[in-house]
Design a protein around this motif. Structure first.
Motif, short mmCIF file in Angstrom:
data_model
loop_
_atom_site.label_atom_id
_atom_site.label_comp_id
_atom_site.label_asym_id
_atom_site.label_seq_id
_atom_site.Cartn_x
_atom_site.Cartn_y
_atom_site.Cartn_z
N ILE A 55 -57.12 21.23 -88.59
CA ILE A 55 -56.89 23.11 -88.65
C ILE A 55 -58.10 23.79 -88.39
N MET A 56 -59.25 22.38 -89.92
CA MET A 56 -60.89 22.96 -89.60
C MET A 56 -61.23 22.10 -88.61
N ARG A 57 -60.85 21.59 -87.07
CA ARG A 57 -60.85 21.04 -86.45
C ARG A 57 -62.49 19.66 -86.04
N PHE A 58 -62.08 19.04 -87.21
CA PHE A 58 -63.37 18.63 -87.61
C PHE A 58 -63.12 17.12 -86.45
N ASP A 59 -64.48 16.25 -85.94
CA ASP A 59 -64.24 15.64 -85.23
C ASP A 59 -64.71 14.37 -85.84
N SER A 60 -65.06 14.06 -87.49
CA SER A 60 -65.75 12.65 -88.01
C SER A 60 -64.96 12.97 -89.58
N LEU A 61 -65.07 11.75 -90.47
CA LEU A 61 -65.15 11.42 -91.38
C LEU A 61 -65.91 11.83 -92.52
N ARG A 62 -66.64 12.19 -91.41
CA ARG A 62 -68.43 12.53 -92.83
C ARG A 62 -68.36 14.10 -92.68
N GLU A 63 -67.35 14.84 -91.94
CA GLU A 63 -67.11 16.27 -91.83
C GLU A 63 -65.93 16.13 -92.92
N ILE A 64 -65.21 16.14 -92.63
CA ILE A 64 -64.29 16.15 -93.23
C ILE A 64 -64.64 16.01 -95.07
N MET A 65 -65.16 15.11 -95.29
CA MET A 65 -65.23 14.23 -96.61
C MET A 65 -66.59 15.10 -97.07
N SER A 66 -67.72 15.73 -96.03
CA SER A 66 -68.64 16.96 -96.03
C SER A 66 -68.03 18.52 -97.04
N SER A 67 -66.81 18.69 -95.75
CA SER A 67 -66.36 20.09 -96.34
C SER A 67 -65.35 19.93 -97.52
N LEU A 68 -64.17 18.87 -97.74
CA LEU A 68 -63.55 18.82 -98.79
C LEU A 68 -64.97 18.52 -100.08
N GLN A 69 -65.87 17.91 -99.69
CA GLN A 69 -66.74 17.84 -101.54
C GLN A 69 -67.37 19.45 -101.57
N ALA A 70 -67.71 19.98 -100.94
CA ALA A 70 -68.25 21.33 -101.19
C ALA A 70 -66.73 21.97 -101.48
N GLU A 71 -65.84 21.88 -100.85
CA GLU A 71 -64.46 22.27 -101.56
C GLU A 71 -64.09 22.13 -102.98
N SER A 72 -64.32 21.08 -103.70
CA SER A 72 -63.70 20.44 -104.46
C SER A 72 -62.77 21.08 -105.77
N ARG A 73 -63.71 22.72 -106.26
CA ARG A 73 -63.06 23.14 -106.94
C ARG A 73 -61.59 23.72 -106.90
N LYS A 74 -61.59 23.90 -105.57
CA LYS A 74 -60.29 24.56 -105.30
C LYS A 74 -59.33 23.90 -104.91
N LEU A 75 -59.76 22.30 -104.81
CA LEU A 75 -58.33 21.32 -104.19
C LEU A 75 -57.08 20.91 -105.07
N CYS A 76 -56.94 21.43 -106.70
CA CYS A 76 -56.16 20.76 -107.54
C CYS A 76 -55.42 21.71 -107.19
N HIS A 77 -54.72 23.25 -106.85
CA HIS A 77 -53.48 23.75 -106.48
C HIS A 77 -53.19 23.65 -105.50
N LEU A 78 -53.70 22.71 -104.64
CA LEU A 78 -52.79 21.45 -103.40
C LEU A 78 -52.05 19.79 -104.05
N GLY A 79 -52.60 20.01 -105.16
CA GLY A 79 -52.28 18.64 -105.93
C GLY A 79 -53.02 17.24 -105.20
N ILE A 80 -54.16 17.92 -105.04
CA ILE A 80 -56.24 16.86 -104.81
C ILE A 80 -56.33 17.00 -105.78
N ARG A 81 -56.66 15.99 -106.98
CA ARG A 81 -57.01 15.55 -108.14
C ARG A 81 -57.96 14.21 -107.59
N LEU A 82 -57.88 13.45 -106.58
CA LEU A 82 -59.31 12.09 -107.08
C LEU A 82 -60.04 13.18 -105.94
N MET A 83 -61.17 13.33 -106.05
CA MET A 83 -62.17 12.78 -104.34
C MET A 83 -63.65 11.79 -104.91
#
Length: 92
Positions: A55-83
């Motif tokens: 959905i975010m149209r990322f091209d690399s794992l580095r983009e995915i990881m940096s974006s998820l780390q930036a949003e890490s406080r908002k991930l709990c409601h999605l069921g993602i506990r471990l980053m």
């Protein structure tokens, strides 16, 4: 005028995740051996992260990881506990 139960006003990502049934996805994955060697990153977390990347149209794992780390406080409601705290640098 009461609040509507439809998807208006919700982000696209939230709408897609609400259409999925977590228990069914986990059951089918375990039934067919999809998580045979998995220790921490289960099929639900993988699906949520991959949908986010598409959905975010990322091209690399580095983009995915940096974006998820930036949003890490908002991930709990999605069921993602471990980053991971940092990405692993592989040397070839």
């Amino acid at each position: 005028m009461g609040k509507s139960t439809h998807f208006s006003g919700q982000p696209l990502y939230c709408q897609v995740i609400k259409l999925l049934d977590k228990s069914t996805i986990l059951r089918l994955s375990r039934e067919y051996g999809g998580e045979h060697y998995v220790k921490r990153f289960d099929i639900w977390t993988h699906l949520v992260v991959m949908l986010y990347a598409v959905i975010m149209r990322f091209d690399s794992l580095r983009e995915i990881m940096s974006s998820l780390q930036a949003e890490s406080r908002k991930l709990c409601h999605l069921g993602i506990r471990l980053m991971r705290k940092h990405s692993i640098n592989y040397k070839f």
